[in-house]
Design a protein around this motif. Sequence first.
Motif, PDB file in Angstrom:
ATOM      1  N   THR A  86       0.875  -1.185   0.018  1.00  0.00           N
ATOM      2  CA  THR A  86       0.046  -0.031   0.007  1.00  0.00           C
ATOM      3  C   THR A  86       0.666   1.202  -0.026  1.00  0.00           C
ATOM      4  O   THR A  86       0.528   2.161  -0.715  1.00  0.00           O
ATOM      5  N   ALA A  87       1.923   1.285   0.942  1.00  0.00           N
ATOM      6  CA  ALA A  87       2.805   2.503   0.897  1.00  0.00           C
ATOM      7  C   ALA A  87       3.511   2.397  -0.496  1.00  0.00           C
ATOM      8  O   ALA A  87       3.606   3.954  -0.994  1.00  0.00           O
ATOM      9  N   LYS A  88       3.962   1.584  -1.057  1.00  0.00           N
ATOM     10  CA  LYS A  88       4.742   1.696  -2.492  1.00  0.00           C
ATOM     11  C   LYS A  88       3.725   2.185  -3.490  1.00  0.00           C
ATOM     12  O   LYS A  88       4.108   3.250  -4.376  1.00  0.00           O
ATOM     13  N   LEU A  89       2.393   1.620  -3.520  1.00  0.00           N
ATOM     14  CA  LEU A  89       1.496   1.955  -4.301  1.00  0.00           C
ATOM     15  C   LEU A  89       1.145   3.643  -4.241  1.00  0.00           C
ATOM     16  O   LEU A  89       1.026   4.131  -5.124  1.00  0.00           O
ATOM     17  N   TYR A  90       1.148   4.142  -2.986  1.00  0.00           N
ATOM     18  CA  TYR A  90       0.868   5.333  -2.743  1.00  0.00           C
ATOM     19  C   TYR A  90       2.006   6.353  -3.286  1.00  0.00           C
ATOM     20  O   TYR A  90       1.736   7.317  -3.684  1.00  0.00           O
ATOM     21  N   HIS A  91       3.260   5.858  -3.112  1.00  0.00           N
ATOM     22  CA  HIS A  91       4.230   6.696  -3.503  1.00  0.00           C
ATOM     23  C   HIS A  91       4.297   6.737  -5.099  1.00  0.00           C
ATOM     24  O   HIS A  91       4.838   7.799  -5.686  1.00  0.00           O
ATOM     25  N   GLN A  92       3.789   5.880  -5.634  1.00  0.00           N
ATOM     26  CA  GLN A  92       3.645   5.690  -7.035  1.00  0.00           C
ATOM     27  C   GLN A  92       2.269   6.520  -7.784  1.00  0.00           C
ATOM     28  O   GLN A  92       2.475   7.067  -8.807  1.00  0.00           O
ATOM     29  N   ARG A  93       1.446   6.478  -6.892  1.00  0.00           N
ATOM     30  CA  ARG A  93       0.028   6.932  -7.362  1.00  0.00           C
ATOM     31  C   ARG A  93      -0.606   7.664  -5.867  1.00  0.00           C
ATOM     32  O   ARG A  93      -1.311   6.780  -5.426  1.00  0.00           O
ATOM     33  N   PRO A  94      -0.304   8.930  -5.576  1.00  0.00           N
ATOM     34  CA  PRO A  94      -0.614   9.525  -4.224  1.00  0.00           C
ATOM     35  C   PRO A  94      -2.209   9.931  -4.082  1.00  0.00           C
ATOM     36  O   PRO A  94      -2.505  10.866  -4.478  1.00  0.00           O
ATOM     37  N   VAL A  95      -2.851   8.926  -4.001  1.00  0.00           N
ATOM     38  CA  VAL A  95      -4.461   8.994  -4.130  1.00  0.00           C
ATOM     39  C   VAL A  95      -4.743   8.633  -2.530  1.00  0.00           C
ATOM     40  O   VAL A  95      -3.987   7.887  -1.911  1.00  0.00           O
ATOM     41  N   PRO A  96      -5.925   8.957  -2.207  1.00  0.00           N
ATOM     42  CA  PRO A  96      -6.231   8.579  -0.877  1.00  0.00           C
ATOM     43  C   PRO A  96      -6.502   6.964  -0.382  1.00  0.00           C
ATOM     44  O   PRO A  96      -6.745   6.239  -1.251  1.00  0.00           O
ATOM     45  N   ILE A  97      -5.917   6.756   0.872  1.00  0.00           N
ATOM     46  CA  ILE A  97      -6.082   5.068   1.344  1.00  0.00           C
ATOM     47  C   ILE A  97      -6.875   5.012   1.975  1.00  0.00           C
ATOM     48  O   ILE A  97      -7.327   5.853   3.072  1.00  0.00           O
ATOM     49  N   ILE A  98      -7.814   3.900   2.103  1.00  0.00           N
ATOM     50  CA  ILE A  98      -8.907   3.421   2.754  1.00  0.00           C
ATOM     51  C   ILE A  98      -8.414   2.278   3.515  1.00  0.00           C
ATOM     52  O   ILE A  98      -8.054   1.431   3.026  1.00  0.00           O
ATOM     53  N   LEU A  99      -8.383   2.221   4.913  1.00  0.00           N
ATOM     54  CA  LEU A  99      -7.762   1.129   5.282  1.00  0.00           C
ATOM     55  C   LEU A  99      -9.007   0.346   6.166  1.00  0.00           C
ATOM     56  O   LEU A  99      -9.600   0.904   6.838  1.00  0.00           O
ATOM     57  N   SER A 100      -9.114  -0.807   5.897  1.00  0.00           N
ATOM     58  CA  SER A 100     -10.450  -1.452   6.124  1.00  0.00           C
ATOM     59  C   SER A 100     -10.235  -2.859   7.078  1.00  0.00           C
ATOM     60  O   SER A 100      -9.571  -3.529   6.689  1.00  0.00           O
TER      61      SER A 100
END
Length: 252
Positions: free
Chosen positions: A110-124
């Motif tokens: 999740t962290a790697k994906l965020y740094h490639q595509r900085p969109v909001p993260i939903i933790l469920s």
Amino acid sequence: MIYILKFGASLLMPPGIFILIFFIFAYILWRREEKRLAAVLVAVNMVFYLLSTGWISGILIGSLESKYPRPENLAGDCIVMLGGGALAGTPALTGDGTLACAAESRLALTAKLYHQRPVPIILSGGQVYADSGNEADIAKRELVLLGISPKDIIAEDKSINTRQNAIYTSEIMREKGFKQPILVTSAFHMERAVLNFQKEGIEPVPFATDFRVGQPQSFHWNKLAPSPEALEDSTLFFREKLRSFVTSVITF
């Protein structure tokens, strides 16, 4: 010699020792002319043995893990990470409680994906048991430690299973106007997770992690040694298939 020793040791520990004992019982029954009962015991024991081998369990769990290949283009307006277990009372750098191994793998991706595509993260993921810790809260704390801004993290901390993951997350997505989530979960769990989100009218972009077997798989005779890890993977396969079936036939 190393592989021979490993194979021999596997027969002295569960489940190998139980398989060996049942084969001995079957032999005794055969000698006592209880051939039909002996044959049934051998057949059942052979199924149990095969499901306890890395060869068979690898084929089974691999069929789940290879269903959704990684997408070539990273598209999506949010990242959804499903909880994979947490432990309360365990030492952490800050706060209390840590994520289980599967959840840590999901968090790292999740962290790697965020740094490639900085969109909001939903933790469920909520707190399943009294001693398990709140998955979303712990994951949010760890993502912040990895340099992700809290304003980009949404914690859905009520769900305790995959069905609720999809229901509660889809509610948040509709409130925020999100349409296409990048779905992060373990590879063996992805089929059921996608099915649950589809039932909520959402077509996620599957991005699996936490793989249990390599691809393509190769055969080695030592994979015929019984092991608790292989039996766990076989059980995991049938559990996922059963729960996917239940999800597909029950409407709620």
